[in-house]
Scaffold this motif. Structure first.
Motif, PDB file in Angstrom:
ATOM      1  N   VAL A 112      -5.223  -4.752   3.417  1.00  0.00           N
ATOM      2  CA  VAL A 112      -4.718  -5.893   4.182  1.00  0.00           C
ATOM      3  C   VAL A 112      -3.355  -5.513   4.762  1.00  0.00           C
ATOM      4  O   VAL A 112      -2.406  -5.277   3.997  1.00  0.00           O
ATOM      5  CB  VAL A 112      -4.582  -7.140   3.284  1.00  0.00           C
ATOM      6  CG1 VAL A 112      -4.099  -8.331   4.112  1.00  0.00           C
ATOM      7  CG2 VAL A 112      -5.911  -7.458   2.605  1.00  0.00           C
ATOM      8  N   PRO A 113      -3.234  -5.431   6.080  1.00  0.00           N
ATOM      9  CA  PRO A 113      -1.959  -5.020   6.686  1.00  0.00           C
ATOM     10  C   PRO A 113      -0.837  -6.016   6.378  1.00  0.00           C
ATOM     11  O   PRO A 113      -1.086  -7.189   6.089  1.00  0.00           O
ATOM     12  CB  PRO A 113      -2.270  -5.000   8.188  1.00  0.00           C
ATOM     13  CG  PRO A 113      -3.761  -4.954   8.280  1.00  0.00           C
ATOM     14  CD  PRO A 113      -4.266  -5.697   7.092  1.00  0.00           C
ATOM     15  N   ASP A 114       0.379  -5.520   6.440  1.00  0.00           N
ATOM     16  CA  ASP A 114       1.507  -6.421   6.243  1.00  0.00           C
ATOM     17  C   ASP A 114       1.687  -7.304   7.481  1.00  0.00           C
ATOM     18  O   ASP A 114       1.107  -7.059   8.540  1.00  0.00           O
ATOM     19  CB  ASP A 114       2.786  -5.629   5.967  1.00  0.00           C
ATOM     20  CG  ASP A 114       3.150  -4.688   7.118  1.00  0.00           C
ATOM     21  OD1 ASP A 114       2.329  -4.535   8.052  1.00  0.00           O
ATOM     22  OD2 ASP A 114       4.235  -4.094   7.081  1.00  0.00           O
ATOM     23  N   ALA A 121       4.425 -11.297   4.573  1.00  0.00           N
ATOM     24  CA  ALA A 121       3.820 -10.716   3.372  1.00  0.00           C
ATOM     25  C   ALA A 121       3.693  -9.204   3.499  1.00  0.00           C
ATOM     26  O   ALA A 121       3.520  -8.668   4.599  1.00  0.00           O
ATOM     27  CB  ALA A 121       2.443 -11.336   3.116  1.00  0.00           C
ATOM     28  N   GLU A 122       3.769  -8.540   2.370  1.00  0.00           N
ATOM     29  CA  GLU A 122       3.586  -7.097   2.338  1.00  0.00           C
ATOM     30  C   GLU A 122       2.100  -6.749   2.428  1.00  0.00           C
ATOM     31  O   GLU A 122       1.237  -7.601   2.241  1.00  0.00           O
ATOM     32  CB  GLU A 122       4.165  -6.524   1.043  1.00  0.00           C
ATOM     33  CG  GLU A 122       5.669  -6.644   0.916  1.00  0.00           C
ATOM     34  CD  GLU A 122       6.183  -5.962  -0.330  1.00  0.00           C
ATOM     35  OE1 GLU A 122       6.391  -4.733  -0.286  1.00  0.00           O
ATOM     36  OE2 GLU A 122       6.357  -6.647  -1.344  1.00  0.00           O
ATOM     37  N   ILE A 131       0.827  -1.204   0.000  1.00  0.00           N
ATOM     38  CA  ILE A 131       0.000   0.000   0.000  1.00  0.00           C
ATOM     39  C   ILE A 131       0.870   1.266   0.000  1.00  0.00           C
ATOM     40  O   ILE A 131       0.497   2.287  -0.579  1.00  0.00           O
ATOM     41  CB  ILE A 131      -0.948  -0.007   1.220  1.00  0.00           C
ATOM     42  CG1 ILE A 131      -1.934  -1.177   1.092  1.00  0.00           C
ATOM     43  CG2 ILE A 131      -1.702   1.314   1.341  1.00  0.00           C
ATOM     44  CD1 ILE A 131      -2.840  -1.353   2.292  1.00  0.00           C
ATOM     45  N   GLU A 132       2.035   1.174   0.625  1.00  0.00           N
ATOM     46  CA  GLU A 132       2.909   2.344   0.671  1.00  0.00           C
ATOM     47  C   GLU A 132       3.794   2.456  -0.575  1.00  0.00           C
ATOM     48  O   GLU A 132       4.640   3.352  -0.663  1.00  0.00           O
ATOM     49  CB  GLU A 132       3.778   2.326   1.933  1.00  0.00           C
ATOM     50  CG  GLU A 132       4.665   1.106   2.085  1.00  0.00           C
ATOM     51  CD  GLU A 132       4.012  -0.030   2.856  1.00  0.00           C
ATOM     52  OE1 GLU A 132       4.730  -0.711   3.616  1.00  0.00           O
ATOM     53  OE2 GLU A 132       2.803  -0.269   2.684  1.00  0.00           O
ATOM     54  N   GLY A 133       3.584   1.570  -1.551  1.00  0.00           N
ATOM     55  CA  GLY A 133       4.421   1.556  -2.748  1.00  0.00           C
ATOM     56  C   GLY A 133       3.960   2.520  -3.821  1.00  0.00           C
ATOM     57  O   GLY A 133       2.941   3.216  -3.709  1.00  0.00           O
ATOM     58  N   ALA A 134       4.721   2.542  -4.928  1.00  0.00           N
ATOM     59  CA  ALA A 134       4.483   3.496  -6.011  1.00  0.00           C
ATOM     60  C   ALA A 134       3.175   3.237  -6.742  1.00  0.00           C
ATOM     61  O   ALA A 134       2.532   4.176  -7.227  1.00  0.00           O
ATOM     62  CB  ALA A 134       5.655   3.438  -6.995  1.00  0.00           C
ATOM     63  N   SER A 135       2.757   1.982  -6.833  1.00  0.00           N
ATOM     64  CA  SER A 135       1.547   1.675  -7.600  1.00  0.00           C
ATOM     65  C   SER A 135       0.298   2.272  -6.963  1.00  0.00           C
ATOM     66  O   SER A 135      -0.600   2.760  -7.657  1.00  0.00           O
ATOM     67  CB  SER A 135       1.381   0.152  -7.748  1.00  0.00           C
ATOM     68  OG  SER A 135       2.277  -0.363  -8.704  1.00  0.00           O
ATOM     69  N   VAL A 136       0.218   2.231  -5.646  1.00  0.00           N
ATOM     70  CA  VAL A 136      -0.947   2.806  -4.972  1.00  0.00           C
ATOM     71  C   VAL A 136      -0.964   4.324  -5.156  1.00  0.00           C
ATOM     72  O   VAL A 136      -2.020   4.920  -5.418  1.00  0.00           O
ATOM     73  CB  VAL A 136      -0.949   2.429  -3.471  1.00  0.00           C
ATOM     74  CG1 VAL A 136      -1.941   3.288  -2.697  1.00  0.00           C
ATOM     75  CG2 VAL A 136      -1.293   0.954  -3.311  1.00  0.00           C
ATOM     76  N   ALA A 137       0.179   4.947  -5.047  1.00  0.00           N
ATOM     77  CA  ALA A 137       0.253   6.393  -5.274  1.00  0.00           C
ATOM     78  C   ALA A 137      -0.132   6.728  -6.713  1.00  0.00           C
ATOM     79  O   ALA A 137      -0.826   7.720  -6.969  1.00  0.00           O
ATOM     80  CB  ALA A 137       1.667   6.889  -4.972  1.00  0.00           C
TER      81      ALA A 137
END
Length: 212
Positions: free
Chosen positions: A185-187, A191-192, A131-137
């Motif tokens: 879904v929390p890490d 799993a991330e 969720i904190e990655g570039a794809s979500v942004a």
């Protein structure tokens, strides 16, 4: 190991049953495959054996529907009827598969890496890892919802991820014109975190159009 003259038929039925939200296909040592369907969810959701039997008759499929525990069992009269069911299931699931493929391509054009699958007859599920990655942004930016991400710091926390999911759900629901299900879904240790979008076929098509 499945062998014998009905091997290909078994696998074609199994693929169709899985895609249509069914339970499983059984294949006795001798005889035709039979299909098991959940009583809730899938093609025959909340339909008793009488209603399923009527549906089969309407489709020109020679088979007998009965109840086994929580399942509806469909036993086919001959290979032609089982083949007709396999072909029908493939056709019924085609819109979902096509919508999933279009959405995955549309997301990719916006630099959003996601796994998009067709689940059952009318659900398309898109999963973005981290969720904190570039794809979500990138997804938020594509929907003109940069404010949900901010400087990104909140997305590293479970509370921030939950709030982001709620905000994204509101934006997506307006975008496609109806309520969309969004899950964060929390890490964990193994799993991330994940962002999971569950849409109807119509919603998936609308989102794909919005992104292209």
């Amino acid at each position: 190991m499945i062998t014998g003259e009905h091997k290909d038929l078994y696998f074609d039925l199994a693929q169709g049953v899985y895609q249509a939200g069914g339970a499983q296909v059984t294949c006795p040592e001798s005889g035709l495959p039979s299909t098991l369907w959940y009583s809730i969810g899938g093609l025959f959701s909340r339909m008793g054996p009488t209603a399923v039997q009527a549906w089969l008759t309407d489709q020109g499929i020679a088979a007998v529907a009965s109840t086994k525990g929580l399942h509806t069992v469909v036993e086919y009269a001959d290979p032609a009827s089982a083949r007709k069911m396999a072909d029908l299931l493939r056709a019924l699931c085609a819109p979902g598969r096509e919508a999933a493929a279009r959405l995955e391509e549309a997301l990719a054009t916006r630099d959003v890496t996601a796994t998009v699958d067709s689940i059952g007859l009318d659900t398309v599920r898109a999963t973005v890892v981290s969720i904190e990655g570039a794809s979500v942004a990138a997804l938020a930016a594509a929907l003109d919802a940069h404010r949900l991400v901010g400087d990104g710091a909140a997305l590293a926390q479970h509370t921030g991820q939950h709030q982001f999911g709620k905000g994204l759900q509101a934006v997506l629901s307006v975008t496609v014109g109806s309520q969309v299900k969004v899950e964060t879904v929390p890490d964990c240790r193994h799993a991330e975190s994940e962002l999971v979008l569950s849409l109807t076929v119509k919603q998936a098509e609308a989102l794909a159009r919005r992104l292209t």
